[in-house]
Design an enzyme around this catalytic site. Structure first.
Site, PDB file in Angstrom:
ATOM      1  N   ASP A  17       0.844  -1.202   0.000  1.00  0.00           N
ATOM      2  CA  ASP A  17       0.000   0.000   0.000  1.00  0.00           C
ATOM      3  C   ASP A  17       0.879   1.251   0.000  1.00  0.00           C
ATOM      4  O   ASP A  17       0.605   2.227  -0.705  1.00  0.00           O
ATOM      5  CB  ASP A  17      -0.909  -0.032   1.237  1.00  0.00           C
ATOM      6  N   HIS A  30      -4.313   2.653  -7.332  1.00  0.00           N
ATOM      7  CA  HIS A  30      -5.528   2.304  -6.582  1.00  0.00           C
ATOM      8  C   HIS A  30      -6.719   2.092  -7.521  1.00  0.00           C
ATOM      9  O   HIS A  30      -7.615   1.299  -7.204  1.00  0.00           O
ATOM     10  CB  HIS A  30      -5.847   3.353  -5.512  1.00  0.00           C
ATOM     11  N   HIS A  62      -6.272  -1.378  -8.557  1.00  0.00           N
ATOM     12  CA  HIS A  62      -6.695  -2.196  -7.396  1.00  0.00           C
ATOM     13  C   HIS A  62      -8.218  -2.347  -7.387  1.00  0.00           C
ATOM     14  O   HIS A  62      -8.750  -3.455  -7.231  1.00  0.00           O
ATOM     15  CB  HIS A  62      -6.245  -1.555  -6.076  1.00  0.00           C
ATOM     16  N   HIS A  80      -5.474  -5.980   0.416  1.00  0.00           N
ATOM     17  CA  HIS A  80      -5.502  -4.675  -0.263  1.00  0.00           C
ATOM     18  C   HIS A  80      -4.109  -4.282  -0.790  1.00  0.00           C
ATOM     19  O   HIS A  80      -3.933  -3.981  -1.969  1.00  0.00           O
ATOM     20  CB  HIS A  80      -6.037  -3.619   0.721  1.00  0.00           C
TER      21      HIS A  80
END
Ligand SMILES: [Zn+2]
Length: 374
Positions: A173, A266, A269, A283
């Site tokens: 992340d 993201h 993602h 995540h």
């Protein structure tokens, strides 16, 4: 557009700091009654410490067990409990979903919120955002709250005792933070706090990436050794690397993403979440591959792509679709992922050039090919 920087009022990190919760609340002028929303492992590990820390400080805490999902139903149930208690402060303790739920309850009741993460797997603890899921676990909305936490308390002895996979995912992340911040600075995109990035936010984001490169493998080795020896036998150098990576995963990444902005890493993602094959991936594991694909999308210098690839391999973050659980993916699903990544309003459009689904699909294929290569 104004430059905006948002942050928690106070961030405290170190070994054993969970025991200072009562003192820290007093210092900040936070009031009781206190409702602590906590996952089962957080209660086992910290329940007695909270009683000892909060009781003498005059805050008799009520521990409310977290139901496991940050859903509208759970938020309503915890809000009812907090109203019944006439709570003045909410503490969220555990993983990201417990803290997100606590934050949503505090925002709904206009109360102060304290984050007490027990793993360093995402940068959510410092932020003012809750990701809300359906009871079935599908993402429904990202809810923005007016205020960041009053206090973020990160006990690194607790983080050290957690499985190493969480620390690695947190590095995934954190890996995206600088590259997404840079994309937003180039495009002039507005971040979630309603402004453009300050130089402060960009500097923190860049420091996040530098810290990962300098300390990532040593921090992982330190956690692995600690898990094997029950926390004993760690030298000062290893402990320092571990502390710096917890700060990178939690504070640098959190301030960076919230006050500089998110971009294709993201967005990709979010696209990957439509593929059932990678639902078991964390995540940060999906974000790491998303970062790698973002650099391919941007046609970043080969040296930079190689550096990110080498970092991911050094700590065991996924660099291929197979490692994400999507080996042998068919073209239709890849198209669905790419289409979701560029849906209207998605952060992928914070890149400094127009992005289409076909471009995202190409970037994912290229990242996968480079990841499979030497
Ligand atoms: Zn993230």
């Amino acid at each position: 557009m104004a430059e905006v920087f948002a942050a928690p009022s106070r961030y405290v990190q170190g070994p054993g700091v969970a025991a200072t919760l009562g003192d820290e609340m007093t210092r900040l002028g936070l009031e009781g009654p206190v409702l602590i929303l906590a996952g089962a492992s957080a209660v086992r590990r910290l329940g007695a410490i909270w009683e000892q820390s909060l009781g003498p400080a005059g805050f008799a805490p009520t521990i409310h067990p977290f139901g496991g999902e940050c859903s509208r139903r759970e938020i309503a149930a915890v809000a009812d409990a907090a109203r019944g208690l006439a709570a003045r402060t909410i503490v969220g303790a555990g993983g990201g979903k417990a803290i997100d739920t606590a934050r949503a309850v505090a925002a709904e009741l206009d109360l102060d919120i304290v984050s007490l993460p027990t793993i360093a797997s995402t940068d959510a603890p410092t932020s003012a955002i809750s990701v809300i899921y359906s009871d079935e676990g599908v993402v429904e909305e990202s809810r923005l709250h007016p205020r960041n936490p009053a206090l973020v308390l990160v006990d690194t002895d607790v983080i050290l005792a957690a499985p190493e996979r969480y620390l690695v995912a947190g590095m995934g992340d954190a890996l995206s933070t600088w590259f997404e911040a840079r994309a937003c600075a180039r495009s002039g995109a507005t971040h979630s706090r309603g402004g453009t990035p300050t130089r402060a936010a960009l500097a923190l984001a860049e420091l996040c990436w530098k810290t990962l490169r300098a300390d990532g493998t040593a921090a992982l080795a330190a956690q692995r050794a600690a898990n094997q020896t029950g926390g004993r036998a760690m030298d000062a150098g290893a402990r320092g690397a571990f502390e710096r990576i917890v700060e990178a995963n939690t504070l640098l990444s959190g301030l960076g993403f919230e006050s500089a902005g998110l971009a294709a890493a993201h967005g990709i993602h979010n696209g990957l979440t439509v593929a059932p094959g990678c639902h078991a991936a964390l995540h940060g594991e999906k974000v790491a591959f998303g970062t790698f694909a973002q650099l391919c999308l941007e046609d970043a210098p080969a040296g930079e792509i190689a550096e990110v690839l080498a970092f991911c391999r050094s700590v065991g973050l996924p660099v291929t679709l197979r490692q994400l659980g999507l080996g042998g993916i068919d073209g239709g699903l890849l198209q669905q992922i790419a289409t979701r990544a560029v849906q209207t309003g998605e952060v992928t459009h914070n890149e400094p050039f127009p992005v289409t689904a076909a471009m995202v699909e190409g970037a994912i294929r290229r990242a996968d090919a480079v990841g499979q290569g030497g």
